[in-house]
Design an enzyme around this catalytic site. Structure first.
Site, PDB file in Angstrom:
ATOM      1  N   ASN A 103      -9.227  -1.795  -2.980  1.00 11.19           N
ATOM      2  CA  ASN A 103      -9.460  -0.698  -2.026  1.00 11.19           C
ATOM      3  C   ASN A 103     -10.742  -0.985  -1.272  1.00 11.19           C
ATOM      4  O   ASN A 103     -11.736  -1.387  -1.866  1.00 11.19           O
ATOM      5  CB  ASN A 103      -9.683   0.626  -2.761  1.00 11.19           C
ATOM      6  CG  ASN A 103      -8.424   1.141  -3.402  1.00 11.19           C
ATOM      7  OD1 ASN A 103      -7.326   0.832  -2.972  1.00 11.19           O
ATOM      8  ND2 ASN A 103      -8.591   1.934  -4.447  1.00 11.19           N
ATOM      9  N   ASN A 110      -2.088 -11.178   1.595  1.00 11.67           N
ATOM     10  CA  ASN A 110      -0.800 -10.477   1.515  1.00 11.67           C
ATOM     11  C   ASN A 110      -0.665  -9.398   2.589  1.00 11.67           C
ATOM     12  O   ASN A 110       0.209  -9.453   3.420  1.00 11.67           O
ATOM     13  CB  ASN A 110      -0.642  -9.781   0.158  1.00 11.67           C
ATOM     14  CG  ASN A 110       0.044 -10.645  -0.884  1.00 11.67           C
ATOM     15  OD1 ASN A 110       0.529 -11.721  -0.569  1.00 11.67           O
ATOM     16  ND2 ASN A 110       0.072 -10.166  -2.115  1.00 11.67           N
ATOM     17  N   GLU A 111      -1.537  -8.378   2.505  1.00 15.15           N
ATOM     18  CA  GLU A 111      -1.385  -7.241   3.405  1.00 15.15           C
ATOM     19  C   GLU A 111      -2.591  -6.316   3.361  1.00 15.15           C
ATOM     20  O   GLU A 111      -3.455  -6.419   2.482  1.00 15.15           O
ATOM     21  CB  GLU A 111      -0.130  -6.409   3.080  1.00 15.15           C
ATOM     22  CG  GLU A 111      -0.216  -5.473   1.893  1.00 15.15           C
ATOM     23  CD  GLU A 111      -0.163  -6.153   0.552  1.00 15.15           C
ATOM     24  OE1 GLU A 111      -1.215  -6.211  -0.119  1.00 15.15           O
ATOM     25  OE2 GLU A 111       0.908  -6.636   0.163  1.00 15.15           O
ATOM     26  N   ASP A 129       3.480   8.868   4.890  1.00 17.46           N
ATOM     27  CA  ASP A 129       2.616   8.481   3.769  1.00 17.46           C
ATOM     28  C   ASP A 129       1.613   7.401   4.143  1.00 17.46           C
ATOM     29  O   ASP A 129       0.488   7.388   3.656  1.00 17.46           O
ATOM     30  CB  ASP A 129       3.463   7.979   2.594  1.00 17.46           C
ATOM     31  CG  ASP A 129       4.131   9.125   1.848  1.00 17.46           C
ATOM     32  OD1 ASP A 129       3.940  10.280   2.267  1.00 17.46           O
ATOM     33  OD2 ASP A 129       4.834   8.859   0.859  1.00 17.46           O
ATOM     34  N   ARG A 143       3.599   9.746  11.512  1.00 12.06           N
ATOM     35  CA  ARG A 143       3.240  10.808  10.572  1.00 12.06           C
ATOM     36  C   ARG A 143       4.001  10.527   9.289  1.00 12.06           C
ATOM     37  O   ARG A 143       5.224  10.420   9.298  1.00 12.06           O
ATOM     38  CB  ARG A 143       3.638  12.159  11.159  1.00 12.06           C
ATOM     39  CG  ARG A 143       3.109  13.322  10.371  1.00 12.06           C
ATOM     40  CD  ARG A 143       3.519  14.633  11.042  1.00 12.06           C
ATOM     41  NE  ARG A 143       2.851  15.711  10.360  1.00 12.06           N
ATOM     42  CZ  ARG A 143       1.790  16.340  10.828  1.00 12.06           C
ATOM     43  NH1 ARG A 143       1.288  16.035  11.995  1.00 12.06           N
ATOM     44  NH2 ARG A 143       1.229  17.303  10.126  1.00 12.06           N
ATOM     45  N   ALA A 190       7.507   6.005   4.303  1.00 11.13           N
ATOM     46  CA  ALA A 190       8.036   7.373   4.389  1.00 11.13           C
ATOM     47  C   ALA A 190       7.560   8.124   5.631  1.00 11.13           C
ATOM     48  O   ALA A 190       6.832   9.113   5.546  1.00 11.13           O
ATOM     49  CB  ALA A 190       7.665   8.147   3.123  1.00 11.13           C
ATOM     50  N   ASP A 237       0.449 -14.710  -8.951  1.00 12.76           N
ATOM     51  CA  ASP A 237       0.021 -14.572  -7.551  1.00 12.76           C
ATOM     52  C   ASP A 237      -1.239 -13.721  -7.457  1.00 12.76           C
ATOM     53  O   ASP A 237      -2.089 -13.946  -6.603  1.00 12.76           O
ATOM     54  CB  ASP A 237       1.148 -13.931  -6.730  1.00 12.76           C
ATOM     55  CG  ASP A 237       2.267 -14.929  -6.441  1.00 12.76           C
ATOM     56  OD1 ASP A 237       1.996 -16.141  -6.434  1.00 12.76           O
ATOM     57  OD2 ASP A 237       3.404 -14.479  -6.224  1.00 12.76           O
ATOM     58  N   GLY A 238      -1.346 -12.731  -8.347  1.00 11.76           N
ATOM     59  CA  GLY A 238      -2.542 -11.869  -8.373  1.00 11.76           C
ATOM     60  C   GLY A 238      -3.806 -12.698  -8.632  1.00 11.76           C
ATOM     61  O   GLY A 238      -4.857 -12.432  -8.042  1.00 11.76           O
TER      62      GLY A 238
HETATM   63  P1  NAP Z   1      -0.206  -5.861  -9.465  1.00  9.75           P
HETATM   64  O1  NAP Z   1       0.162  -4.450  -9.149  1.00  9.75           O
HETATM   65  O2  NAP Z   1      -0.748  -6.213 -10.812  1.00  9.75           O
HETATM   66  O3  NAP Z   1       1.053  -6.829  -9.208  1.00  9.75           O
HETATM   67  C1  NAP Z   1       1.852  -6.736  -8.100  1.00  9.75           C
HETATM   68  C2  NAP Z   1       3.012  -7.735  -8.209  1.00  9.75           C
HETATM   69  O4  NAP Z   1       3.140  -8.345  -6.911  1.00  9.75           O
HETATM   70  C3  NAP Z   1       2.831  -8.853  -9.226  1.00  9.75           C
HETATM   71  O5  NAP Z   1       4.071  -9.084  -9.863  1.00  9.75           O
HETATM   72  C4  NAP Z   1       2.440 -10.035  -8.353  1.00  9.75           C
HETATM   73  O6  NAP Z   1       2.820 -11.277  -8.892  1.00  9.75           O
HETATM   74  C5  NAP Z   1       3.266  -9.751  -7.118  1.00  9.75           C
HETATM   75  N1  NAP Z   1       2.827 -10.437  -5.906  1.00  9.75           N
HETATM   76  C6  NAP Z   1       1.573 -10.607  -5.428  1.00  9.75           C
HETATM   77  N2  NAP Z   1       1.602 -11.286  -4.272  1.00  9.75           N
HETATM   78  C7  NAP Z   1       2.916 -11.566  -4.032  1.00  9.75           C
HETATM   79  C8  NAP Z   1       3.594 -12.246  -3.000  1.00  9.75           C
HETATM   80  N3  NAP Z   1       2.953 -12.758  -1.952  1.00  9.75           N
HETATM   81  N4  NAP Z   1       4.952 -12.309  -3.051  1.00  9.75           N
HETATM   82  C9  NAP Z   1       5.631 -11.787  -4.077  1.00  9.75           C
HETATM   83  N5  NAP Z   1       5.053 -11.130  -5.096  1.00  9.75           N
HETATM   84  C10 NAP Z   1       3.700 -11.025  -5.056  1.00  9.75           C
HETATM   85  O7  NAP Z   1      -1.254  -6.318  -8.348  1.00  9.75           O
HETATM   86  P2  NAP Z   1      -1.904  -7.721  -8.074  1.00  9.75           P
HETATM   87  O8  NAP Z   1      -1.342  -8.753  -9.000  1.00  9.75           O
HETATM   88  O9  NAP Z   1      -3.366  -7.546  -7.977  1.00  9.75           O
HETATM   89  O10 NAP Z   1      -1.322  -8.004  -6.605  1.00  9.75           O
HETATM   90  C11 NAP Z   1      -1.672  -7.183  -5.532  1.00  9.75           C
HETATM   91  C12 NAP Z   1      -0.449  -7.090  -4.681  1.00  9.75           C
HETATM   92  O11 NAP Z   1       0.481  -6.213  -5.301  1.00  9.75           O
HETATM   93  C13 NAP Z   1      -0.676  -6.460  -3.330  1.00  9.75           C
HETATM   94  O12 NAP Z   1      -1.146  -7.398  -2.410  1.00  9.75           O
HETATM   95  C14 NAP Z   1       0.713  -5.947  -2.994  1.00  9.75           C
HETATM   96  O13 NAP Z   1       1.437  -6.860  -2.226  1.00  9.75           O
HETATM   97  C15 NAP Z   1       1.411  -5.831  -4.315  1.00  9.75           C
HETATM   98  N6  NAP Z   1       1.874  -4.456  -4.501  1.00  9.75           N
HETATM   99  C16 NAP Z   1       3.200  -4.249  -4.482  1.00  9.75           C
HETATM  100  C17 NAP Z   1       3.700  -2.963  -4.576  1.00  9.75           C
HETATM  101  C18 NAP Z   1       5.190  -2.779  -4.552  1.00  9.75           C
HETATM  102  O14 NAP Z   1       5.918  -3.781  -4.501  1.00  9.75           O
HETATM  103  N7  NAP Z   1       5.658  -1.554  -4.550  1.00  9.75           N
HETATM  104  C19 NAP Z   1       2.856  -1.879  -4.700  1.00  9.75           C
HETATM  105  C20 NAP Z   1       1.492  -2.115  -4.726  1.00  9.75           C
HETATM  106  C21 NAP Z   1       1.009  -3.422  -4.606  1.00  9.75           C
HETATM  107  P3  NAP Z   1       2.162 -11.931 -10.185  1.00  9.75           P
HETATM  108  O15 NAP Z   1       2.728 -11.195 -11.351  1.00  9.75           O
HETATM  109  O16 NAP Z   1       2.610 -13.358 -10.109  1.00  9.75           O
HETATM  110  O17 NAP Z   1       0.666 -11.782 -10.084  1.00  9.75           O
END
Ligand code: NAP
Length: 266
Positions: A225, A122-123, A150, A148, A185, A45-46
């Site tokens: 960011n 995503n967000e 995180d 108030r 939080a 998804d990334g």
């Molecule tokens: P990453 O930190 O390398 O991976 C974040 C994980 O989120 C990966 O397993 C990714 O899947 C999965 N993901 C991304 N979009 C998704 C969706 N729509 N539904 C379900 N899982 C999803 O970061 P990245 O791959 O660049 O992705 C950025 C995304 O990470 C942000 O948009 C945010 O949603 C997510 N994120 C999640 C958390 C958390 O859950 N605590 C914290 C920070 C960011 P793949 O392995 O298939 O790429």
């Protein structure tokens, strides 16, 4: 038809990308990284999130399809073994388009710098990088609460399975044109009070986050960011975007089936 391929960069994804590219070129499709009709991502998804931002300026002309070389993805929902099948579909079938809603984010600054507009698949999150974030949450121009804590996360329906889910947000079907606000939080006591549960806003309801304390903040859009302006953020305005993301669908794979296979059982 013009196509582009994008790989996560690992060996398996690179090899799969190359072999699909060769087959598509052999079938007289044109490789065009500038103005593709269809973008095939291989990775997760990334990888699809990155491709989305690369072509965010031409969403009406671009459709996306993703193969996952790791675990099942929400956007990348084809497995590597299906790659040949997908290539045949792309060559032969006029594909269906499924559209998902996006989040529009407008950031305004205190020092008069030009505002910036982003689209998130995503967000978007806002977090303080030092101490608590204090901000008013305004909905449709009315102050709803003073937060108030995180930080806050505003997600799309398709992003509801990502960061939003980790924050206890609900999973929303992408046919619901809406955005979800979830808390990170929050401080809740006799002095500070927030709703404490995620909020889902419909299309045309704008949510404005107005910063009240003088902290440096980090605003994220999907995986990146927002650069350089941490010190002077005044407001972050969120709503359902006019634009939509378009996915090429060659076979049904219902959203709830993907949710079940990702989080419960295959
Ligand atoms: P990453 O930190 O390398 O991976 C974040 C994980 O989120 C990966 O397993 C990714 O899947 C999965 N993901 C991304 N979009 C998704 C969706 N729509 N539904 C379900 N899982 C999803 O970061 P990245 O791959 O660049 O992705 C950025 C995304 O990470 C942000 O948009 C945010 O949603 C997510 N994120 C999640 C958390 C958390 O859950 N605590 C914290 C920070 C960011 P793949 O392995 O298939 O790429």
């Amino acid at each position: 038809m013009k196509f582009s391929v994008a790989s996560r960069g690992d060996n398996l994804s690179n090899e799969l990308c190359e072999s699909m590219k060769k087959k598509l070129l052999k079938a007289d499709l044109l490789l065009d990284h500038e103005e593709p009709d269809i973008v095939i991502t291989v990775g997760g998804d990334g990888t699809l999130l990155e491709a989305f931002h690369l072509y965010a300026h031409r969403l009406e002309e671009t459709a996306f399809v993703g193969i996952h070389t790791g675990h099942l993805g929400f956007y990348a929902d084809w497995v590597p073994e299906e790659a040949d099948h997908l290539v045949t579909h792309i060559i032969k079938t006029p594909y269906q388009i499924v559209e998902y809603p996006l989040l529009e984010v407008v950031i305004r600054y205190r020092d008069g710098r030009a505002s910036r507009r982003y689209l998130a698949l995503n967000e978007s999150t806002i977090k303080s990088s030092e101490g608590s974030l204090v901000c008013n949450v305004e909905i449709k121009g009315e102050v709803f609460e003073t937060f108030r804590g995180d930080g806050l996360c505003m997600s799309t329906p398709s992003g509801s399975t990502a960061y939003n889910k980790a924050l206890g947000g609900a999973i929303l079907h992408p046919s619901l044109a809406s955005i979800q606000l979830s808390e990170m939080a929050s401080i809740n006591n006799r002095v500070y009070r927030t709703l404490g549960s995620p909020l889902v806003l419909p299309q045309h309801h704008t949510c404005l986050l107005k910063l009240l304390n003088d902290v440096s903040v980090q605003v994220t859009i999907d995986h990146f960011n927002v650069p350089n302006y941490e010190e002077n953020v005044d407001t972050v305005q969120c709503r359902v975007a006019e634009e939509k993301v378009r996915f090429a669908r060659f076979r049904p794979f219902p959203f709830w089936k993907r949710v079940k296979e990702s989080f419960i059982s295959e």
